[in-house]
Scaffold this motif. Structure first.
Motif, PDB file in Angstrom:
ATOM      1  N   ASN A 119       0.829  -1.215   0.000  1.00  0.00           N
ATOM      2  CA  ASN A 119       0.000   0.000   0.000  1.00  0.00           C
ATOM      3  C   ASN A 119       0.858   1.256   0.000  1.00  0.00           C
ATOM      4  O   ASN A 119       0.546   2.229  -0.681  1.00  0.00           O
ATOM      5  N   ARG A 120       1.951   1.196   0.747  1.00  0.00           N
ATOM      6  CA  ARG A 120       2.839   2.376   0.763  1.00  0.00           C
ATOM      7  C   ARG A 120       3.452   2.587  -0.621  1.00  0.00           C
ATOM      8  O   ARG A 120       3.593   3.723  -1.078  1.00  0.00           O
ATOM      9  N   ALA A 121       3.784   1.482  -1.286  1.00  0.00           N
ATOM     10  CA  ALA A 121       4.372   1.606  -2.635  1.00  0.00           C
ATOM     11  C   ALA A 121       3.362   2.212  -3.604  1.00  0.00           C
ATOM     12  O   ALA A 121       3.684   3.121  -4.372  1.00  0.00           O
ATOM     13  N   ILE A 122       2.117   1.729  -3.514  1.00  0.00           N
ATOM     14  CA  ILE A 122       1.085   2.230  -4.431  1.00  0.00           C
ATOM     15  C   ILE A 122       0.818   3.720  -4.169  1.00  0.00           C
ATOM     16  O   ILE A 122       0.713   4.519  -5.093  1.00  0.00           O
ATOM     17  N   THR A 123       0.767   4.092  -2.882  1.00  0.00           N
ATOM     18  CA  THR A 123       0.524   5.496  -2.523  1.00  0.00           C
ATOM     19  C   THR A 123       1.651   6.380  -3.049  1.00  0.00           C
ATOM     20  O   THR A 123       1.403   7.446  -3.612  1.00  0.00           O
ATOM     21  N   ALA A 124       2.876   5.916  -2.868  1.00  0.00           N
ATOM     22  CA  ALA A 124       4.018   6.712  -3.336  1.00  0.00           C
ATOM     23  C   ALA A 124       3.948   6.911  -4.845  1.00  0.00           C
ATOM     24  O   ALA A 124       4.138   8.019  -5.353  1.00  0.00           O
ATOM     25  N   LYS A 125       3.617   5.822  -5.550  1.00  0.00           N
ATOM     26  CA  LYS A 125       3.546   5.917  -7.016  1.00  0.00           C
ATOM     27  C   LYS A 125       2.449   6.874  -7.456  1.00  0.00           C
ATOM     28  O   LYS A 125       2.631   7.662  -8.385  1.00  0.00           O
ATOM     29  N   ALA A 126       1.290   6.776  -6.768  1.00  0.00           N
ATOM     30  CA  ALA A 126       0.162   7.640  -7.131  1.00  0.00           C
ATOM     31  C   ALA A 126       0.544   9.111  -6.953  1.00  0.00           C
ATOM     32  O   ALA A 126       0.077   9.981  -7.685  1.00  0.00           O
ATOM     33  N   ALA A 127       1.416   9.372  -5.982  1.00  0.00           N
ATOM     34  CA  ALA A 127       1.846  10.750  -5.728  1.00  0.00           C
ATOM     35  C   ALA A 127       3.036  11.131  -6.608  1.00  0.00           C
ATOM     36  O   ALA A 127       3.637  12.192  -6.434  1.00  0.00           O
ATOM     37  N   GLY A 128       3.384  10.241  -7.513  1.00  0.00           N
ATOM     38  CA  GLY A 128       4.464  10.539  -8.449  1.00  0.00           C
ATOM     39  C   GLY A 128       5.855  10.367  -7.864  1.00  0.00           C
ATOM     40  O   GLY A 128       6.846  10.816  -8.429  1.00  0.00           O
ATOM     41  N   ARG A 129       5.924   9.697  -6.695  1.00  0.00           N
ATOM     42  CA  ARG A 129       7.239   9.453  -6.084  1.00  0.00           C
ATOM     43  C   ARG A 129       7.680   8.027  -6.369  1.00  0.00           C
ATOM     44  O   ARG A 129       6.867   7.128  -6.538  1.00  0.00           O
ATOM     45  N   LYS A 130       8.987   7.817  -6.379  1.00  0.00           N
ATOM     46  CA  LYS A 130       9.501   6.458  -6.559  1.00  0.00           C
ATOM     47  C   LYS A 130       9.525   5.787  -5.189  1.00  0.00           C
ATOM     48  O   LYS A 130      10.168   6.286  -4.264  1.00  0.00           O
ATOM     49  N   PRO A 131       8.805   4.679  -5.018  1.00  0.00           N
ATOM     50  CA  PRO A 131       8.838   4.033  -3.697  1.00  0.00           C
ATOM     51  C   PRO A 131      10.213   3.419  -3.423  1.00  0.00           C
ATOM     52  O   PRO A 131      10.801   2.843  -4.326  1.00  0.00           O
ATOM     53  N   ARG A 132      10.703   3.611  -2.221  1.00  0.00           N
ATOM     54  CA  ARG A 132      11.962   2.943  -1.861  1.00  0.00           C
ATOM     55  C   ARG A 132      11.743   2.270  -0.520  1.00  0.00           C
ATOM     56  O   ARG A 132      12.098   2.783   0.517  1.00  0.00           O
ATOM     57  N   ILE A 133      11.113   1.119  -0.590  1.00  0.00           N
ATOM     58  CA  ILE A 133      10.729   0.448   0.648  1.00  0.00           C
ATOM     59  C   ILE A 133      11.680  -0.715   0.902  1.00  0.00           C
ATOM     60  O   ILE A 133      11.843  -1.590   0.058  1.00  0.00           O
TER      61      ILE A 133
END
Ligand code: 5AD
Ligand code: SF4
Length: 463
Positions: A119-133
């Motif tokens: 979910n954190r990855a999807i949220t980051a992507k939706a906000a245009g950020r690259k997820p780095r989890i």
């Protein structure tokens, strides 16, 4: 809305078990398993770090998935790419650097937090950020606590992890670093999981652990149970007709556990007991805590307890400093023991392990020649073992459908795959998931063919 989840599993049965649990934790989030990575919203690579080849494979697979991901992006869809398991634990940061297509990296002890990470990855992507989890925490308790309530699939055979990690520190092995310290689940947790499996119709349970026979779980009152005790208790559940355990270490093969093979009918006559090498000097350099002689003695006792026990092992050839004569001692041991089945590997230097920096690394061509010689002997033994069962009648647990119509595939008590073909459809449905008597008609190197000669003895209702 349902989403698609693709998981690729590399390596050992611990990873197979972990993959099943990942499927369980993602199901309530609406994720359904697919066998096509191209369709998936979430791709998980559940990786293995045990040998170099296994780790390299991961990077080439990441490359392939990256292309699918780019195609998805062009089509306006998205895909989360996650790398889990032991490569993730060992080189998490490096994966992030080397493979920017990877959105998240998580170790083998953190996948109960997978929904949150995704979910954190999807949220980051939706906000245009690259997820780095990146989550490579190594504490185990929380993982099992949050997993044991999940539902089990309707299957006739299931794994149950009772122990994880390893404190043995064999000098070639990454497991103590990637899976962490030895940890036994509590008796209560194990028995609760077992009960749920039995209720779901599981008739064969395989107790899993990197060092499963070192199991020493505590009861609520603080009493310590060994693996032998655990097997005896599980055998009392009428649902469990077959109990297996893997993988064991020779140093933890207690007298009581050997007695279990004599006394507990449900304990299957098959044991995977790795020895690695036949030379005492090499075994010492490997920090194995046993000698070739003590291994031979254990096998003798096991055979006295259960004369038909089938043996499997693991072997490493070309450990640093291994001479031709020392390799000869491995061949000698193999000929003396006689294996039904075995795994053998060329020594592979793993970063961070003591053996990787030992002098006298053995050249690749020498390792390859030794492996070929050993594998020729082991496969000769395997063929002989299989051929020896032709003409016998054995109970077989029919656990999956075969490739041909009317075909079911099961396991003999000795872990051999057995194929039977049933002339009519009703029989296929009626015998699926059951233990039946099968007469063995033919043997190949990897499987047997037989015909059903007896009625079903027990098992789950037809699927
Ligand atoms: N090189 C080769 N084989 C290895 N194994 C573990 N570490 C290595 C290594 N560095 C083998 C051992 C072990 C099995 C799971 O993998 O035989 O029992
Ligand atoms: Fe690795 Fe040795 Fe532990 Fe097995 S016993 S997991 S080979 S360190």
């Amino acid at each position: 809305m349902t989403k698609k989840l693709y998981i690729k599993t590399y390596g050992c049965q611990m990873n197979v078990y972990d993959t099943e649990r990942m499927v369980d934790v993602m199901a309530p989030e609406g994720y359904q398993v697919t066998d096509k990575p191209d369709d998936a919203d979430l791709v998980v690579l559940n990786t293995c770090h045990i040998r170099e080849k296994a780790a390299e494979k991961v990077y080439s697979d990441i490359g392939r998935i990256r292309q699918m991901k780019e195609k998805h992006n062009r089509e306006g869809r998205d895909m989360v790419l996650a790398v889990g398991g032991c490569v993730a634990q060992a080189e998490g940061g490096e994966i992030m650097k080397r493979a920017p297509a990877v959105d998240m990296v998580f170790g083998p002890q953190t996948y109960h937090r997978l929904p949150d990470m995704v979910n954190r990855a999807i949220t980051a992507k939706a906000a245009g950020r690259k997820p780095r989890i990146l989550d490579t925490d190594l504490s185990v308790d929380e993982k099992f606590d949050s997993l044991s309530r999940k539902q089990v699939e309707r299957k006739s055979s299931a794994f149950l992890t009772v122990q994880e990690g390893c404190d043995k520190f064999c000098t070639y092995c990454v497991v103590p670093y990637t899976r962490g310290a030895e940890f036994s689940r509590s008796v209560e947790d194990v028995m609760n999981d077992a009960r749920r499996l039995a209720e779901a119709g599981v008739v064969e349970v395989t107790l899993l652990g990197q060092n499963v026979n070192a199991y020493h779980g505590l009861t609520v009152s603080g009493e310590e149970w060994s693996l032998a005790r655990l097997i005896r208790e599980l055998a009392k559940d009428p649902g469990f007709r077959r109990i297996r355990y893997t993988t064991s270490h020779p140093a933890d093969m207690s007298e009581d556990l050997i007695r279990v093979h004599a006394e507990v009918e449900e304990c299957m006559p098959y044991l995977h007991l790795p020895v690695q090498a036949g030379s005492d000097r090499i075994l010492k350099a490997m920090n194995r805590h046993h000698t070739a002689e003590s291994y031979r003695r254990i096998i003798e006792e096991l055979r006295r307890a259960r004369p038909d026990i089938a043996l499997s092992g693991d072997f490493i050839v070309g450990f640093p400093g291994e001479t031709d004569a020392e390799f000869g001692e491995t061949m000698h041991l193999v000929r003396d023991i006689g294996y039904a089945q075995a795994y053998s590997f060329k020594y592979s230097a793993r970063p961070g392990t003591p053996a990787a920096v030992m002098d006298d690394q053995v050249p690749e061509d020498v390792k390859a020649a030794r492996l070929a010689e050993l594998q020729a002997e082991l496969s000769r033994q395997q063929v002989a073992f299989n051929e020896n069962t032709v003409g016998r009648v054995m109970p077989v647990l029919l656990e999956r459908r075969g490739k041909e119509t009317g075909q079911l595939v099961g396991r003999s008590p000795y872990m051999q795959a057995v194929h039977v073909t049933l002339p009519n459809k009703e029989d296929v449905a009626a015998l699926f998931g059951q233990i039946v008597d099968v007469k063995i008609l033919a043997a190949g190197p990897h499987s047997l063919k037989g015909e059903v000669v007896g009625p079903a003895q027990a098992g789950q209702p037809a699927a």
